[in-house]
Design a protein around this motif. Sequence first.
Motif, PDB file in Angstrom:
ATOM      1  N   TYR A  30       1.126  -1.137  -0.210  1.00 44.28           N
ATOM      2  CA  TYR A  30       0.034  -0.006  -0.054  1.00 44.28           C
ATOM      3  C   TYR A  30       0.863   1.289   0.076  1.00 44.28           C
ATOM      4  CZ  TYR A  30      -2.718   3.719   1.783  1.00 44.28           C
ATOM      5  OH  TYR A  30      -3.600   4.990   1.954  1.00 44.28           O
ATOM      6  N   HIS A 107      -5.795   8.553   3.592  1.00 45.18           N
ATOM      7  CA  HIS A 107      -5.628   7.444   2.587  1.00 45.18           C
ATOM      8  C   HIS A 107      -6.473   7.369   1.760  1.00 45.18           C
ATOM      9  CE1 HIS A 107      -3.112   5.471   5.959  1.00 45.18           C
ATOM     10  NE2 HIS A 107      -3.841   6.064   6.858  1.00 45.18           N
ATOM     11  N   TRP A 110      -9.528   4.488   0.241  1.00 47.81           N
ATOM     12  CA  TRP A 110      -9.287   3.076   0.970  1.00 47.81           C
ATOM     13  C   TRP A 110      -9.977   3.045   2.174  1.00 47.81           C
ATOM     14  CZ3 TRP A 110      -4.451   4.201  -2.058  1.00 47.81           C
ATOM     15  CH2 TRP A 110      -4.199   3.163  -2.762  1.00 47.81           C
ATOM     16  N   CYS A 113     -13.026   0.731   1.784  1.00 47.23           N
ATOM     17  CA  CYS A 113     -12.835  -0.805   1.459  1.00 47.23           C
ATOM     18  C   CYS A 113     -12.493  -1.548   2.548  1.00 47.23           C
ATOM     19  CB  CYS A 113     -11.437  -0.763   0.370  1.00 47.23           C
ATOM     20  SG  CYS A 113     -11.230  -2.363  -0.217  1.00 47.23           S
ATOM     21  N   TRP A 416      -9.397  -1.489   4.599  1.00 46.23           N
ATOM     22  CA  TRP A 416      -9.053  -0.507   5.620  1.00 46.23           C
ATOM     23  C   TRP A 416      -8.795  -1.082   6.985  1.00 46.23           C
ATOM     24  CZ3 TRP A 416      -7.414   3.851   6.731  1.00 46.23           C
ATOM     25  CH2 TRP A 416      -7.593   4.684   7.891  1.00 46.23           C
TER      26      TRP A 416
END
Length: 425
Positions: A30, A107, A110, A113, A416
């Motif tokens: 990530y 972030h 994200w 998610c 997440w």
Amino acid sequence: MRIAAHRLHAVRLILPVLCLLLAAGPAAAYPPDGPATPLAVQAAYDDATIALRFSWKTDKGYPGLLHDLRSYDAAKGSWERPARVNEDRISFMVEDIDDPVQGFANHGCWVTCHTDLNGMPGNAGRGDTRHYVLKGEGQGRMLDMWHWRGGRSGPMGYAEDTWVRAHDLNSDAQGRRRDDDAGSPTTLLRDKGDRLREDQPFAVAFTFESKDVTLPEFVFDPQKNSGHYFLVDDNGLAKAAPVAELANAHSIEAMARGERQHALIATGEKANALHVASLSDEEKARIAAEALAGGIIPRPVLFDHAGDQHDIRAERAFDEATMTWTVTMIRALDTGSKNDVSFKGLDAGRVYTLGMALHDGNGSGMSHLVALPASLGKAGSGSMIEAARVSDVAKADWTKVPTATVDLFTAEPVSWQEIDASATN
């Protein structure tokens, strides 16, 4: 130099996150590993309106203007998918500055998610769960989402106006919602209500030359489609073909000229469809003859109406020489809707956070590209995307509007929950 500076800004955002994840152990990458795809982003605003322009180069060799097609199989007597065809899409989420979503500033999307989403390992055996904001104390109520679709909104001149709401983890959430309707659907043609029927029925019964044929509910008006009820190509009626070959037979310009339609529009100024059940038997016979010849038709049907779902106007252009899309989304600074973020704070120096995503690979679901969050503010705000103050957005000279380059990465199944756990270790 401007682009180089913006790329440096993105790197500054990436490095702290990467360090946290590396310290946490071998979690999925990530941002994801691999080459970045550049997305050019511009913004302009006036007293009442804001516009965001996105440009990117497709590597497919064709623009994604078609989506989810069906072709009649005479041997089976049914409508089959001749090839998997997915439209190109560009979207972004933005948070309400006065009701922020935890983690979004660092972030981006994200945070929507989660482990229980479709395609994620934690969804095995669960229901149809899509992006949502995780409920919690002090958590924002929603994210505003602007979503342009190459085949399901672009042809009407709109981007889909949606929002992502808050839910509990493992609640089988349908987090992304279209904005409120203009009213309940009152007719078959939906002059009010949803702007899209994803799955038009193929159930108009008709007997043609002693054969029982089921026809689609909507077909193209031949007066606006080179004389045909179904998709056409260089040889007239289009038959099942490879995706690239079929896609390259159509263009934005051909649709505008009324030569080759690539999207079924049932209502509004750009309407190009006929309601089959309302037609004479003579015309149904002509439609049946084309269907038996292998005619291809889009499964979605579009409905253009005044309402909250159509707050975002959109302009689109595709440069075949460079294979480059340019999509501009235009909306009032403040729509008055509780599900739309107001951009009236731009003049006061307020800075907004955007999380962007791109579908451009003839795929859906997790096949998209994603970006780390980018800041949006007026000139001098230090934002990655500098919004130019103009007298009239409709007359903006985009060659004079600053351009930011945002790096997009291939999405990975990183939730997440994984990112948040790493960031707190």
